[in-house]
Design a protein around this motif. Structure first.
Motif, PDB file in Angstrom:
ATOM      1  N   GLU B 109       0.686  -1.160  -0.074  1.00 43.44           N
ATOM      2  CA  GLU B 109       0.571   0.076  -0.077  1.00 43.44           C
ATOM      3  C   GLU B 109       0.319   1.081   0.081  1.00 43.44           C
ATOM      4  OE1 GLU B 109      -3.025  -0.217   2.872  1.00 43.44           O
ATOM      5  OE2 GLU B 109      -3.566   2.259   2.495  1.00 43.44           O
ATOM      6  N   GLN B 110       1.754   0.967   0.729  1.00 41.95           N
ATOM      7  CA  GLN B 110       2.856   2.772   0.738  1.00 41.95           C
ATOM      8  C   GLN B 110       3.358   3.025  -0.675  1.00 41.95           C
ATOM      9  OE1 GLN B 110       2.543   4.171   3.880  1.00 41.95           O
ATOM     10  NE2 GLN B 110       0.300   3.396   4.345  1.00 41.95           N
ATOM     11  N   ILE B 111       4.092   1.299  -0.932  1.00 44.43           N
ATOM     12  CA  ILE B 111       5.001   1.335  -2.258  1.00 44.43           C
ATOM     13  C   ILE B 111       4.248   2.135  -3.169  1.00 44.43           C
ATOM     14  CG2 ILE B 111       5.928   0.044  -3.369  1.00 44.43           C
ATOM     15  CD1 ILE B 111       7.031  -2.026  -1.422  1.00 44.43           C
ATOM     16  N   VAL B 112       2.760   1.850  -3.444  1.00 39.69           N
ATOM     17  CA  VAL B 112       1.869   2.399  -4.291  1.00 39.69           C
ATOM     18  C   VAL B 112       2.304   4.091  -4.120  1.00 39.69           C
ATOM     19  CG1 VAL B 112      -0.325   2.011  -5.001  1.00 39.69           C
ATOM     20  CG2 VAL B 112       0.941   0.069  -5.106  1.00 39.69           C
ATOM     21  N   CYS B 172       7.348   4.343 -12.524  1.00 42.51           N
ATOM     22  CA  CYS B 172       6.654   4.663 -12.035  1.00 42.51           C
ATOM     23  C   CYS B 172       4.639   4.502 -11.731  1.00 42.51           C
ATOM     24  CB  CYS B 172       6.918   5.838 -10.923  1.00 42.51           C
ATOM     25  SG  CYS B 172       8.691   5.729 -10.459  1.00 42.51           S
ATOM     26  N   GLU B 173       4.329   4.928 -12.534  1.00 40.15           N
ATOM     27  CA  GLU B 173       3.066   5.190 -12.893  1.00 40.15           C
ATOM     28  C   GLU B 173       2.667   3.441 -13.762  1.00 40.15           C
ATOM     29  OE1 GLU B 173       1.655   8.082 -15.726  1.00 40.15           O
ATOM     30  OE2 GLU B 173       2.090   9.523 -14.656  1.00 40.15           O
ATOM     31  N   LEU B 179       0.865  -3.072  -9.401  1.00 41.74           N
ATOM     32  CA  LEU B 179       0.622  -3.406  -8.227  1.00 41.74           C
ATOM     33  C   LEU B 179      -0.423  -3.139  -7.453  1.00 41.74           C
ATOM     34  CD1 LEU B 179       4.370  -2.340  -6.042  1.00 41.74           C
ATOM     35  CD2 LEU B 179       3.878  -4.241  -7.241  1.00 41.74           C
ATOM     36  N   ARG B 180      -1.176  -1.718  -7.960  1.00 42.26           N
ATOM     37  CA  ARG B 180      -2.612  -2.339  -6.865  1.00 42.26           C
ATOM     38  C   ARG B 180      -3.546  -2.936  -7.711  1.00 42.26           C
ATOM     39  NH1 ARG B 180      -3.809   4.609  -9.043  1.00 42.26           N
ATOM     40  NH2 ARG B 180      -3.467   2.611 -10.616  1.00 42.26           N
TER      41      ARG B 180
END
Lengths: 189, 189
Positions: B109-112, B172-173, B179-180
């Motif tokens: 979650e934090q990484i996203v 990044c996007e 990951l999301r």
DNA sequence: AGGCCCATGTAATCTGTTACATGATTCC
DNA sequence: GGAATCATGTAACAGATTACATGGGCCT
């Protein structure tokens, strides 16, 4: 201060010795971190002292003995904590760019040569990353692998490395071409 | 050891104070080097002691006095020497990549969130670089400017910065999206 | 015989970061 | 009144690089 976590991350998939770690920090892991052997030996010692990794001696006949390290539960917890902590952006520090920035006031012959050399290195790295990616995803398509693969972290970082090196290669080649052309134009005058 | 040369390169076009230099190392010059104000003040002092730059006091009424520095002949010679010397490749050290590499074993979650934030920052930088480039080339086309412009070094390094940040933003996007999606897939199970 | 690979470190030095320090002016 | 900007540094600490050290096995 993220060398610790980089080492932990690199040890997630396999037990490695300091020597093997050093190799991978020079190769595969190098798309997200770089470190010299001395740093790695020192860091492994610290990590072991703190219980974030455990080492076991492997006796070898023909080669010197080695110690293989793996991440402990405490090490995983440290990675978890790290993932949730805030990230400060990293910065570029690149000799070649400094040279190019000043290139209107210096001789460009050597710079062009260095750009072409760097382009070749970047291209070779990009190809290597491409191979590693194909190997990781096997016969699955990239999309399929990224959706359902078990372990995609290394794949994603390798993609980052691939993009970085391709961009690098293209920029170096283009810049070299431009500087070379300007040299010949100046020589004609 | 290339902070010296980065400072010299940054001072090629204009006389700057330590304070102004620090600003530009945080902005424009940041596409090829990064340094904190303290480093710059110290480096300027060293460079002046060695005669590679000269400073002159500028008395100001309403603000504290400042010292403006410019590159000397010896400084130019040092850049010339540097351009001809061999370059060692620079390395990546990026916290976010370490987090992504380990992301199969930690909460994402934090990484996203961090990836999206970084994508926004990279996008903003890319836009800024685009503006700087347009300003530098004026009404000429890029090709025309690169062929016949007077000073193209900063343009080329800015192009490198632009490509780097665009690649950064895209990666990044994409990584955040992947990951999301995996998070929601996991949540459904 | 010379050089590279395996394997692990220590020590000294150089670089970079964080924390601290000062003080007037301008903007909100 | 508080924050930001201009302007310059010092000091302590953390991190990275370079140099040095050892020693057997393997390859050419």
């Amino acid at each position: 201060m993220a060398l610790r976590q980089a080492v932990l991350a690199a040890l997630l998939d396999e037990e490695l010795s300091g020597y093997q770690l050093a190799k991978s920090f020079d190769m595969g892991v190098a798309n997200f971190w770089h470190a010299l052997p001395q740093q790695l030996y020192a860091e492994l010692a610290k990590l072991e002292a703190e219980g974030l990794v455990t080492g076991r001696e492997v006796v070898q006949e023909t080669r010197p003995n080695k110690r293989l390290f793996k991440v402990t539960e405490a090490g995983l917890a440290e990675l978890e904590r790290f993932a949730a902590s805030s990230t400060k952006p990293s910065f570029i520090r690149e000799d070649l760019l400094v040279k190019v920035h000043a290139s209107d006031r210096t001789d460009t012959e050597q710079i062009v040569a260095q750009l072409l050399e760097r382009a070749a290195v970047a291209g070779a790295k990009a190809e290597l990353f491409g191979k590693i990616l194909r190997k990781m995803r096997g016969d699955r398509s990239e999309e399929e692998f990224l959706r359902h693969g078990e372990r995609i972290g290394p794949y994603l970082t390798c993609l980052a490395g691939l993009g970085f090196e391709q961009g690098n290669r293209d920029w170096c080649e283009r810049s070299a071409a431009i500087l070379r052309e300007r040299r010949t134009l100046r020589a004609e005058r």
